[in-house]
Design a protein around this motif. Structure first.
Motif, PDB file in Angstrom:
ATOM      1  N   ALA A 141       0.829  -1.204   0.000  1.00 29.00           N
ATOM      2  CA  ALA A 141       0.000   0.000   0.000  1.00 29.00           C
ATOM      3  C   ALA A 141       0.865   1.256   0.000  1.00 29.00           C
ATOM      4  O   ALA A 141       0.562   2.238  -0.692  1.00 29.00           O
ATOM      5  CB  ALA A 141      -0.926  -0.003   1.209  1.00 29.00           C
ATOM      6  N   LEU A 142       1.953   1.251   0.748  1.00 33.51           N
ATOM      7  CA  LEU A 142       2.862   2.404   0.763  1.00 33.51           C
ATOM      8  C   LEU A 142       3.514   2.597  -0.603  1.00 33.51           C
ATOM      9  O   LEU A 142       3.662   3.722  -1.076  1.00 33.51           O
ATOM     10  CB  LEU A 142       3.939   2.223   1.839  1.00 33.51           C
ATOM     11  N   ARG A 143       3.891   1.514  -1.234  1.00 30.88           N
ATOM     12  CA  ARG A 143       4.555   1.610  -2.540  1.00 30.88           C
ATOM     13  C   ARG A 143       3.589   2.060  -3.639  1.00 30.88           C
ATOM     14  O   ARG A 143       4.001   2.659  -4.630  1.00 30.88           O
ATOM     15  CB  ARG A 143       5.155   0.255  -2.918  1.00 30.88           C
ATOM     16  N   GLN A 144       2.306   1.781  -3.486  1.00 33.65           N
ATOM     17  CA  GLN A 144       1.326   2.123  -4.528  1.00 33.65           C
ATOM     18  C   GLN A 144       0.893   3.576  -4.477  1.00 33.65           C
ATOM     19  O   GLN A 144       0.328   4.087  -5.451  1.00 33.65           O
ATOM     20  CB  GLN A 144       0.101   1.208  -4.396  1.00 33.65           C
ATOM     21  N   SER A 145       1.150   4.280  -3.377  1.00 30.97           N
ATOM     22  CA  SER A 145       0.724   5.672  -3.232  1.00 30.97           C
ATOM     23  C   SER A 145       1.869   6.613  -3.565  1.00 30.97           C
ATOM     24  O   SER A 145       2.998   6.448  -3.083  1.00 30.97           O
ATOM     25  CB  SER A 145       0.250   5.938  -1.806  1.00 30.97           C
ATOM     26  N   ALA A 146       1.584   7.620  -4.381  1.00 29.95           N
ATOM     27  CA  ALA A 146       2.605   8.609  -4.737  1.00 29.95           C
ATOM     28  C   ALA A 146       3.076   9.395  -3.525  1.00 29.95           C
ATOM     29  O   ALA A 146       4.167   9.958  -3.531  1.00 29.95           O
ATOM     30  CB  ALA A 146       2.046   9.574  -5.791  1.00 29.95           C
ATOM     31  N   ARG A 147       2.270   9.431  -2.479  1.00 28.46           N
ATOM     32  CA  ARG A 147       2.613  10.207  -1.287  1.00 28.46           C
ATOM     33  C   ARG A 147       3.532   9.447  -0.334  1.00 28.46           C
ATOM     34  O   ARG A 147       4.145  10.059   0.543  1.00 28.46           O
ATOM     35  CB  ARG A 147       1.332  10.615  -0.560  1.00 28.46           C
ATOM     36  N   THR A 148       3.625   8.114  -0.478  1.00 27.82           N
ATOM     37  CA  THR A 148       4.411   7.334   0.485  1.00 27.82           C
ATOM     38  C   THR A 148       5.392   6.354  -0.142  1.00 27.82           C
ATOM     39  O   THR A 148       6.116   5.671   0.590  1.00 27.82           O
ATOM     40  CB  THR A 148       3.461   6.531   1.400  1.00 27.82           C
ATOM     41  N   ARG A 149       5.454   6.280  -1.465  1.00 27.14           N
ATOM     42  CA  ARG A 149       6.290   5.238  -2.076  1.00 27.14           C
ATOM     43  C   ARG A 149       7.784   5.470  -1.839  1.00 27.14           C
ATOM     44  O   ARG A 149       8.596   4.561  -2.034  1.00 27.14           O
ATOM     45  CB  ARG A 149       6.007   5.125  -3.567  1.00 27.14           C
ATOM     46  N   HIS A 150       8.167   6.679  -1.416  1.00 23.12           N
ATOM     47  CA  HIS A 150       9.582   6.969  -1.174  1.00 23.12           C
ATOM     48  C   HIS A 150      10.057   6.528   0.209  1.00 23.12           C
ATOM     49  O   HIS A 150      11.248   6.561   0.497  1.00 23.12           O
ATOM     50  CB  HIS A 150       9.822   8.477  -1.302  1.00 23.12           C
ATOM     51  N   ILE A 151       9.147   6.103   1.090  1.00 21.52           N
ATOM     52  CA  ILE A 151       9.504   5.778   2.470  1.00 21.52           C
ATOM     53  C   ILE A 151      10.280   4.460   2.522  1.00 21.52           C
ATOM     54  O   ILE A 151       9.786   3.431   2.053  1.00 21.52           O
ATOM     55  CB  ILE A 151       8.236   5.671   3.349  1.00 21.52           C
ATOM     56  N   PRO A 152      11.486   4.435   3.095  1.00 24.39           N
ATOM     57  CA  PRO A 152      12.216   3.166   3.234  1.00 24.39           C
ATOM     58  C   PRO A 152      11.470   2.219   4.173  1.00 24.39           C
ATOM     59  O   PRO A 152      10.941   2.627   5.209  1.00 24.39           O
ATOM     60  CB  PRO A 152      13.555   3.591   3.848  1.00 24.39           C
ATOM     61  N   ILE A 153      11.440   0.937   3.800  1.00 22.62           N
ATOM     62  CA  ILE A 153      10.757  -0.088   4.578  1.00 22.62           C
ATOM     63  C   ILE A 153      11.772  -1.141   5.005  1.00 22.62           C
ATOM     64  O   ILE A 153      12.568  -1.619   4.201  1.00 22.62           O
ATOM     65  CB  ILE A 153       9.634  -0.746   3.757  1.00 22.62           C
ATOM     66  N   ILE A 154      11.725  -1.503   6.292  1.00 17.28           N
ATOM     67  CA  ILE A 154      12.536  -2.600   6.818  1.00 17.28           C
ATOM     68  C   ILE A 154      11.599  -3.578   7.521  1.00 17.28           C
ATOM     69  O   ILE A 154      10.811  -3.181   8.387  1.00 17.28           O
ATOM     70  CB  ILE A 154      13.602  -2.093   7.809  1.00 17.28           C
ATOM     71  N   PHE A 155      11.650  -4.844   7.124  1.00 19.43           N
ATOM     72  CA  PHE A 155      10.843  -5.860   7.790  1.00 19.43           C
ATOM     73  C   PHE A 155      11.608  -6.399   8.997  1.00 19.43           C
ATOM     74  O   PHE A 155      12.814  -6.648   8.929  1.00 19.43           O
ATOM     75  CB  PHE A 155      10.500  -6.993   6.830  1.00 19.43           C
ATOM     76  N   LEU A 156      10.874  -6.575  10.108  1.00 22.39           N
ATOM     77  CA  LEU A 156      11.427  -7.114  11.344  1.00 22.39           C
ATOM     78  C   LEU A 156      10.432  -8.166  11.817  1.00 22.39           C
ATOM     79  O   LEU A 156       9.410  -7.858  12.428  1.00 22.39           O
ATOM     80  CB  LEU A 156      11.574  -5.984  12.369  1.00 22.39           C
ATOM     81  N   THR A 157      10.712  -9.443  11.518  1.00 20.46           N
ATOM     82  CA  THR A 157       9.673 -10.464  11.637  1.00 20.46           C
ATOM     83  C   THR A 157      10.252 -11.822  12.001  1.00 20.46           C
ATOM     84  O   THR A 157      11.448 -12.081  11.808  1.00 20.46           O
ATOM     85  CB  THR A 157       8.905 -10.583  10.300  1.00 20.46           C
ATOM     86  N   ALA A 158       9.385 -12.687  12.523  1.00 23.58           N
ATOM     87  CA  ALA A 158       9.785 -14.061  12.827  1.00 23.58           C
ATOM     88  C   ALA A 158       9.726 -14.956  11.595  1.00 23.58           C
ATOM     89  O   ALA A 158      10.218 -16.081  11.620  1.00 23.58           O
ATOM     90  CB  ALA A 158       8.884 -14.630  13.928  1.00 23.58           C
ATOM     91  N   ARG A 159       9.114 -14.474  10.525  1.00 26.28           N
ATOM     92  CA  ARG A 159       8.967 -15.288   9.316  1.00 26.28           C
ATOM     93  C   ARG A 159      10.213 -15.145   8.443  1.00 26.28           C
ATOM     94  O   ARG A 159      10.412 -14.130   7.783  1.00 26.28           O
ATOM     95  CB  ARG A 159       7.710 -14.868   8.562  1.00 26.28           C
ATOM     96  N   GLY A 160      11.032 -16.189   8.469  1.00 29.38           N
ATOM     97  CA  GLY A 160      12.326 -16.099   7.803  1.00 29.38           C
ATOM     98  C   GLY A 160      12.550 -17.074   6.678  1.00 29.38           C
ATOM     99  O   GLY A 160      13.696 -17.276   6.239  1.00 29.38           O
ATOM    100  N   GLU A 161      11.487 -17.699   6.181  1.00 27.55           N
ATOM    101  CA  GLU A 161      11.648 -18.626   5.065  1.00 27.55           C
ATOM    102  C   GLU A 161      12.016 -17.865   3.786  1.00 27.55           C
ATOM    103  O   GLU A 161      11.766 -16.665   3.660  1.00 27.55           O
ATOM    104  CB  GLU A 161      10.352 -19.413   4.839  1.00 27.55           C
ATOM    105  N   LYS A 162      12.593 -18.609   2.846  1.00 27.51           N
ATOM    106  CA  LYS A 162      13.046 -17.991   1.606  1.00 27.51           C
ATOM    107  C   LYS A 162      11.920 -17.255   0.885  1.00 27.51           C
ATOM    108  O   LYS A 162      12.102 -16.122   0.420  1.00 27.51           O
ATOM    109  CB  LYS A 162      13.636 -19.061   0.685  1.00 27.51           C
ATOM    110  N   GLN A 163      10.731 -17.860   0.823  1.00 23.13           N
ATOM    111  CA  GLN A 163       9.615 -17.219   0.120  1.00 23.13           C
ATOM    112  C   GLN A 163       9.146 -15.951   0.828  1.00 23.13           C
ATOM    113  O   GLN A 163       8.651 -15.020   0.196  1.00 23.13           O
ATOM    114  CB  GLN A 163       8.446 -18.197  -0.045  1.00 23.13           C
ATOM    115  N   ASP A 164       9.317 -15.925   2.164  1.00 21.96           N
ATOM    116  CA  ASP A 164       8.963 -14.719   2.914  1.00 21.96           C
ATOM    117  C   ASP A 164       9.922 -13.578   2.558  1.00 21.96           C
ATOM    118  O   ASP A 164       9.502 -12.437   2.351  1.00 21.96           O
ATOM    119  CB  ASP A 164       9.010 -14.978   4.420  1.00 21.96           C
ATOM    120  N   ARG A 165      11.202 -13.889   2.522  1.00 22.41           N
ATOM    121  CA  ARG A 165      12.194 -12.865   2.159  1.00 22.41           C
ATOM    122  C   ARG A 165      11.954 -12.344   0.741  1.00 22.41           C
ATOM    123  O   ARG A 165      12.087 -11.144   0.476  1.00 22.41           O
ATOM    124  CB  ARG A 165      13.610 -13.443   2.270  1.00 22.41           C
ATOM    125  N   ILE A 166      11.631 -13.264  -0.158  1.00 27.44           N
ATOM    126  CA  ILE A 166      11.385 -12.863  -1.550  1.00 27.44           C
ATOM    127  C   ILE A 166      10.201 -11.906  -1.622  1.00 27.44           C
ATOM    128  O   ILE A 166      10.233 -10.902  -2.347  1.00 27.44           O
ATOM    129  CB  ILE A 166      11.148 -14.108  -2.429  1.00 27.44           C
TER     130      ILE A 166
END
Length: 318
Positions: free
Chosen positions: A68-93
């Motif tokens: 949703a942040l990436r789809q909006s012209a008002r927020t797509r520039h915000i850097p995103i960092i995931f911090l999560t327990a889900r660490g499988e390869k498909q999750d990272r992808i």
């Protein structure tokens, strides 16, 4: 300079509290949200400099927030960092590929390492010059990108440029720090008005230099937005002044010869163009034309004895 603003989206109270306490101690302003919709509402109202996202949330996945942040012209520039327990390869992808996150950190984490990653992401964002240092609104190249989209568009669009009249004199009298508060106040008001009247794809940006803001929307929305902005700015700008100046309706400053003169409270001049005013063949022509209309708004306000004022392009006058 304003503090970097971090949004922590985490539904575990202990982890959310840990991150807030730590990053606050490091000099950041920290906002927290335990639900995805709350996080999106915060981003629409006061865009953060960076978002730290958990994936597993009660109402949606962190990936949905990121998209949703990436789809909006008002927020797509915000850097995103995931911090999560889900660490499988498909999750990272999903996080790094689909959402285009800066980094994907798997719990448990070392908080000093997280800080290093956050600092690096913020530094890279500053080097790209994508966000205004005070309001964190899109700036520079992101504004030019919007201009290019308007020039190439075959649909109906509207563009507005707003300038805070008297801002320079105000900062001379009250100081640069209070001037930053005025910029934040104006940016917050713009976000509120667009959230109230406009649409989800509307854009708000701020020029790097000067108290100038840029908005894009549909013609019917932007005309109403500009009019509402003038009404609210005139009604609320007095709160940025001390009681005496607010009561008088002006501040007293010395000119170059040292002679005191009265300067009215700040106001907005807004110029609005629509696609019907074109065609426009390049972004320079577009930006110069909307600035001409804004200058006309300032001249009209002085002639009519008004405070904030909107002028529209040729098509709106026909």
């Amino acid at each position: 300079m304003s503090k970097d603003k971090i949004l922590v989206v985490e539904d575990a109270p202990d982890i959310s509290s840990l991150l807030k306490i730590y990053f606050t101690s490091q000099g950041y302003e920290v906002m927290t949200a335990m639900r995805g919709q709350v996080a999106l509402d915060i981003c629409r109202k006061t865009p953060p400099n960076l978002a730290l996202l958990d994936v597993n949330l009660p109402d949606m996945e962190g990936y949905d927030i990121g998209r949703a942040l990436r789809q909006s012209a008002r927020t797509r520039h915000i850097p995103i960092i995931f911090l999560t327990a889900r660490g499988e390869k498909q999750d990272r992808i999903r996080g790094l590929g689909e959402v285009q996150a800066e980094y994907y950190i798997v719990k448990p984490f070392d908080i000093e390492e997280v800080h290093t990653i956050v600092k690096g992401a913020l530094d890279r964002a500053r080097q790209k010059n994508l966000a205004h240092p005070v309001t964190n609104l899109p700036t520079a190249e992101l504004i030019n990108e919007q201009y290019r989209q308007l020039v190439a568009s075959t649909g109906g669009w509207a563009l507005a440029q707003a300038h805070i009249n008297g801002f320079e004199t105000f900062t001379q009298a009250y100081g640069a720090v209070v001037g930053e508060d005025v910029l934040k106040f104006t940016a917050l008001m713009l976000n509120e008005v667009i959230n109230e009247i406009g649409g989800p794809n509307d854009f708000i940006g701020q020029m790097v230099v000067g108290p100038d803001f840029v908005m894009t929307s549909s013609p019917e929305h932007l005309k109403a937005i500009a009019t509402r902005m003038c009404e609210r700015f005139d009604a609320e700008i007095g709160l940025q002044y001390n009681y005496k100046d607010r009561r008088n309706g002006y501040i007293v400053v010395n000119d170059d010869q040292g002679t005191p003169r009265q300067v009215p409270l700040m106001s907005l001049s807004i110029g609005v163009l629509t696609s019907a005013d074109g065609p426009f063949y390049d972004i320079r022509e577009l930006s110069e034309t909307v600035e001409d209309v804004r200058q006309h708004a300032l001249a009209e306000a002085r002639e009519l004895g008004r405070k904030s004022h909107v002028s529209f392009g040729r098509a709106a006058d026909d």
